[in-house]
Scaffold this motif. Sequence first.
Motif, PDB file in Angstrom:
ATOM      1  N   ALA A  35       0.833  -1.212   0.000  1.00 50.80           N
ATOM      2  CA  ALA A  35       0.000   0.000   0.000  1.00 50.80           C
ATOM      3  C   ALA A  35       0.866   1.259   0.000  1.00 50.80           C
ATOM      4  N   ILE A  36       1.998   1.225   0.689  1.00 46.02           N
ATOM      5  CA  ILE A  36       2.866   2.403   0.803  1.00 46.02           C
ATOM      6  C   ILE A  36       3.794   2.536  -0.408  1.00 46.02           C
ATOM      7  N   LEU A  37       4.447   1.426  -0.788  1.00 47.52           N
ATOM      8  CA  LEU A  37       5.477   1.472  -1.825  1.00 47.52           C
ATOM      9  C   LEU A  37       4.971   1.133  -3.219  1.00 47.52           C
ATOM     10  N   GLY A  38       3.872   0.438  -3.291  1.00 48.28           N
ATOM     11  CA  GLY A  38       3.373  -0.029  -4.581  1.00 48.28           C
ATOM     12  C   GLY A  38       3.875  -1.435  -4.868  1.00 48.28           C
ATOM     13  N   GLU A  39       3.065  -2.173  -5.613  1.00 49.85           N
ATOM     14  CA  GLU A  39       3.382  -3.578  -5.881  1.00 49.85           C
ATOM     15  C   GLU A  39       4.669  -3.748  -6.688  1.00 49.85           C
ATOM     16  N   LYS A  40       4.899  -2.858  -7.653  1.00 52.22           N
ATOM     17  CA  LYS A  40       6.098  -2.969  -8.495  1.00 52.22           C
ATOM     18  C   LYS A  40       7.371  -2.821  -7.658  1.00 52.22           C
ATOM     19  N   MET A  41       7.396  -1.829  -6.767  1.00 51.12           N
ATOM     20  CA  MET A  41       8.585  -1.609  -5.939  1.00 51.12           C
ATOM     21  C   MET A  41       8.810  -2.779  -4.982  1.00 51.12           C
ATOM     22  N   VAL A  42       7.732  -3.276  -4.391  1.00 41.97           N
ATOM     23  CA  VAL A  42       7.863  -4.417  -3.478  1.00 41.97           C
ATOM     24  C   VAL A  42       8.380  -5.634  -4.241  1.00 41.97           C
ATOM     25  N   ASP A  43       7.882  -5.867  -5.452  1.00 41.49           N
ATOM     26  CA  ASP A  43       8.366  -6.981  -6.274  1.00 41.49           C
ATOM     27  C   ASP A  43       9.857  -6.833  -6.582  1.00 41.49           C
ATOM     28  N   GLU A  44      10.292  -5.614  -6.899  1.00 41.62           N
ATOM     29  CA  GLU A  44      11.715  -5.372  -7.176  1.00 41.62           C
ATOM     30  C   GLU A  44      12.560  -5.643  -5.934  1.00 41.62           C
ATOM     31  N   MET A  45      12.087  -5.201  -4.781  1.00 45.90           N
ATOM     32  CA  MET A  45      12.827  -5.414  -3.540  1.00 45.90           C
ATOM     33  C   MET A  45      12.920  -6.903  -3.209  1.00 45.90           C
ATOM     34  N   VAL A  46      11.816  -7.622  -3.361  1.00 44.70           N
ATOM     35  CA  VAL A  46      11.802  -9.061  -3.073  1.00 44.70           C
ATOM     36  C   VAL A  46      12.737  -9.786  -4.037  1.00 44.70           C
ATOM     37  N   SER A  47      12.695  -9.417  -5.300  1.00 47.23           N
ATOM     38  CA  SER A  47      13.561 -10.046  -6.291  1.00 47.23           C
ATOM     39  C   SER A  47      15.035  -9.833  -5.948  1.00 47.23           C
ATOM     40  N   ALA A  48      15.394  -8.610  -5.596  1.00 50.65           N
ATOM     41  CA  ALA A  48      16.784  -8.305  -5.239  1.00 50.65           C
ATOM     42  C   ALA A  48      17.197  -9.074  -3.987  1.00 50.65           C
ATOM     43  N   GLN A  49      16.319  -9.130  -3.014  1.00 53.60           N
ATOM     44  CA  GLN A  49      16.641  -9.839  -1.780  1.00 53.60           C
ATOM     45  C   GLN A  49      16.766 -11.342  -2.038  1.00 53.60           C
ATOM     46  N   CYS A  50      15.891 -11.896  -2.871  1.00 55.67           N
ATOM     47  CA  CYS A  50      15.962 -13.323  -3.184  1.00 55.67           C
ATOM     48  C   CYS A  50      17.279 -13.666  -3.861  1.00 55.67           C
ATOM     49  N   HIS A  51      17.734 -12.806  -4.764  1.00 54.95           N
ATOM     50  CA  HIS A  51      19.012 -13.041  -5.436  1.00 54.95           C
ATOM     51  C   HIS A  51      20.150 -13.045  -4.423  1.00 54.95           C
ATOM     52  N   SER A  52      20.136 -12.073  -3.541  1.00 53.92           N
ATOM     53  CA  SER A  52      21.167 -11.966  -2.522  1.00 53.92           C
ATOM     54  C   SER A  52      21.142 -13.170  -1.576  1.00 53.92           C
ATOM     55  N   LEU A  53      19.950 -13.569  -1.155  1.00 54.91           N
ATOM     56  CA  LEU A  53      19.822 -14.718  -0.263  1.00 54.91           C
ATOM     57  C   LEU A  53      20.240 -16.015  -0.952  1.00 54.91           C
ATOM     58  N   ALA A  54      19.958 -16.135  -2.233  1.00 53.07           N
ATOM     59  CA  ALA A  54      20.347 -17.334  -2.974  1.00 53.07           C
ATOM     60  C   ALA A  54      21.860 -17.491  -2.983  1.00 53.07           C
ATOM     61  N   GLU A  55      22.581 -16.398  -3.141  1.00 56.08           N
ATOM     62  CA  GLU A  55      24.046 -16.452  -3.107  1.00 56.08           C
ATOM     63  C   GLU A  55      24.535 -16.917  -1.738  1.00 56.08           C
ATOM     64  N   THR A  56      23.951 -16.391  -0.680  1.00 55.54           N
ATOM     65  CA  THR A  56      24.327 -16.787   0.680  1.00 55.54           C
ATOM     66  C   THR A  56      23.994 -18.252   0.923  1.00 55.54           C
ATOM     67  N   GLU A  57      22.798 -18.671   0.519  1.00 55.82           N
ATOM     68  CA  GLU A  57      22.393 -20.062   0.708  1.00 55.82           C
ATOM     69  C   GLU A  57      23.297 -21.009  -0.072  1.00 55.82           C
ATOM     70  N   TYR A  58      23.730 -20.600  -1.252  1.00 52.30           N
ATOM     71  CA  TYR A  58      24.648 -21.435  -2.032  1.00 52.30           C
ATOM     72  C   TYR A  58      25.974 -21.613  -1.299  1.00 52.30           C
ATOM     73  N   GLU A  59      26.463 -20.561  -0.669  1.00 48.22           N
ATOM     74  CA  GLU A  59      27.697 -20.676   0.096  1.00 48.22           C
ATOM     75  C   GLU A  59      27.521 -21.640   1.269  1.00 48.22           C
ATOM     76  N   TYR A  60      26.381 -21.565   1.954  1.00 47.49           N
ATOM     77  CA  TYR A  60      26.097 -22.514   3.036  1.00 47.49           C
ATOM     78  C   TYR A  60      26.028 -23.938   2.488  1.00 47.49           C
TER      79      TYR A  60
END
Length: 76
Positions: A35-60
């Motif tokens: 509601a505050i940021l808009g769906e597009k911005m939230v999707d971009e943030m989630v996508s960026a975070q998922c990419h970052s987390l995937a790299e960390t999870e791969y290292e684990y």
Amino acid sequence: MQDLLKNIFDGIYEPQIVPHPMTKEESAAWERAIAILGEKMVDEMVSAQCHSLAETEYEYFRQGFRLGAQLMLELR
């Protein structure tokens, strides 16, 4: 060896873990964020975070694989 691990990590191996559904609190927080940021911005943030987390999870994953291999070598 690293490419084989990456392939397994990226989807050849099907984990037996069932993801937990979102809690009511988490769902409410996402609704407020959208509601505050808009769906597009939230999707971009989630996508960026998922990419970052995937790299960390791969290292684990790599570290866990190495530990397993070292433990198997100790059994000899």
